[in-house]
Scaffold this motif. Sequence first.
Motif, short mmCIF file in Angstrom:
data_model
loop_
_atom_site.label_atom_id
_atom_site.label_comp_id
_atom_site.label_asym_id
_atom_site.label_seq_id
_atom_site.Cartn_x
_atom_site.Cartn_y
_atom_site.Cartn_z
N LYS A 54 8.17 -26.25 -19.57
CA LYS A 54 7.64 -25.38 -18.52
C LYS A 54 6.95 -26.19 -17.42
O LYS A 54 7.06 -25.86 -16.25
N ILE A 57 9.70 -27.74 -15.08
CA ILE A 57 10.47 -26.88 -14.18
C ILE A 57 9.63 -26.09 -13.21
O ILE A 57 10.14 -25.51 -12.27
N SER A 58 8.31 -26.05 -13.40
CA SER A 58 7.46 -25.22 -12.56
C SER A 58 6.95 -25.99 -11.35
O SER A 58 6.90 -27.21 -11.34
N TYR A 68 8.29 -20.44 -11.18
CA TYR A 68 9.39 -20.93 -12.02
C TYR A 68 10.72 -20.68 -11.32
O TYR A 68 10.84 -19.75 -10.52
N TYR A 71 16.44 -19.07 -12.64
CA TYR A 71 17.25 -19.03 -13.86
C TYR A 71 16.39 -18.98 -15.13
O TYR A 71 16.87 -18.66 -16.20
N TYR A 72 15.10 -19.26 -15.00
CA TYR A 72 14.20 -19.32 -16.16
C TYR A 72 13.81 -17.92 -16.59
O TYR A 72 13.29 -17.13 -15.82
N THR A 75 10.01 -18.42 -22.53
CA THR A 75 10.10 -19.20 -23.76
C THR A 75 9.36 -18.49 -24.88
O THR A 75 8.44 -17.71 -24.63
N ILE A 85 14.44 -21.04 -25.30
CA ILE A 85 14.32 -20.95 -23.85
C ILE A 85 15.36 -19.97 -23.38
O ILE A 85 16.54 -20.10 -23.71
N THR A 87 17.52 -18.02 -20.36
CA THR A 87 18.03 -18.31 -19.02
C THR A 87 18.92 -17.17 -18.53
O THR A 87 19.66 -16.58 -19.30
N ILE A 96 19.02 -27.37 -19.28
CA ILE A 96 17.81 -26.92 -19.98
C ILE A 96 17.57 -27.76 -21.23
O ILE A 96 16.45 -28.21 -21.48
N SER A 113 14.81 -12.62 -14.93
CA SER A 113 14.09 -13.87 -14.80
C SER A 113 12.60 -13.65 -15.09
O SER A 113 12.06 -12.55 -14.88
N TYR A 114 11.95 -14.70 -15.56
CA TYR A 114 10.51 -14.63 -15.81
C TYR A 114 9.76 -14.36 -14.52
O TYR A 114 8.76 -13.65 -14.51
#
Length: 189
Positions: A54, A57-58, A68, A71-72, A75, A85, A87, A96, A113-114
Amino acid sequence: MKNSRFGCFVCLVGLLGGVSCEARKERVKVQGEMNQEGGRDKVYEAVFVLDRFKKMISVTCVSEEVIYPRYYGGTYINDAGKPVILTTDTTKRELIRKLAGCDEVVVLPCAISYRYLKDVDDKIKSCLGDRPGLIEKVGINTFGILTDKNCVDVSLVCCTPEKVELFKSLVVDDPCITFSENVSRVVLQ
């Protein structure tokens, strides 16, 4: 200047990504907690892997908000103690796994997505903060992102179709929201 920053970032990602899962396990042997059987805790390793992923990618904005990539999906740690994880883009599976730096990572597809889940969660917080008494009127107990379910869950004291519709009309109506019932009131102190 930009190229040198980008070059440093690429080198850092390469160095961090180059740490093998085995090397990390050795570090965990030293740092990890003992479980009841006297062995190392798999969950500790999974938390380490997911936290590192995390952070990689953040992006943290000037406002201190963490953003983020689209695509995330989030988790979590599954029942077997493996890091998972999510996606929205399954073509990113290998990327990933590589960024996570561990072969034991499970990459699963998700629909939302998150970042989107976080936006909906923030809308709920904002609406409830701006309108005193709304929590009691709708009967909201708790709400938050359930990463493993890929949704925002709203727990109501009495989860009837009428209360759900009331929430949707007064707070937020979004298909990513699920509703559950929890008759125990949560008191924040």
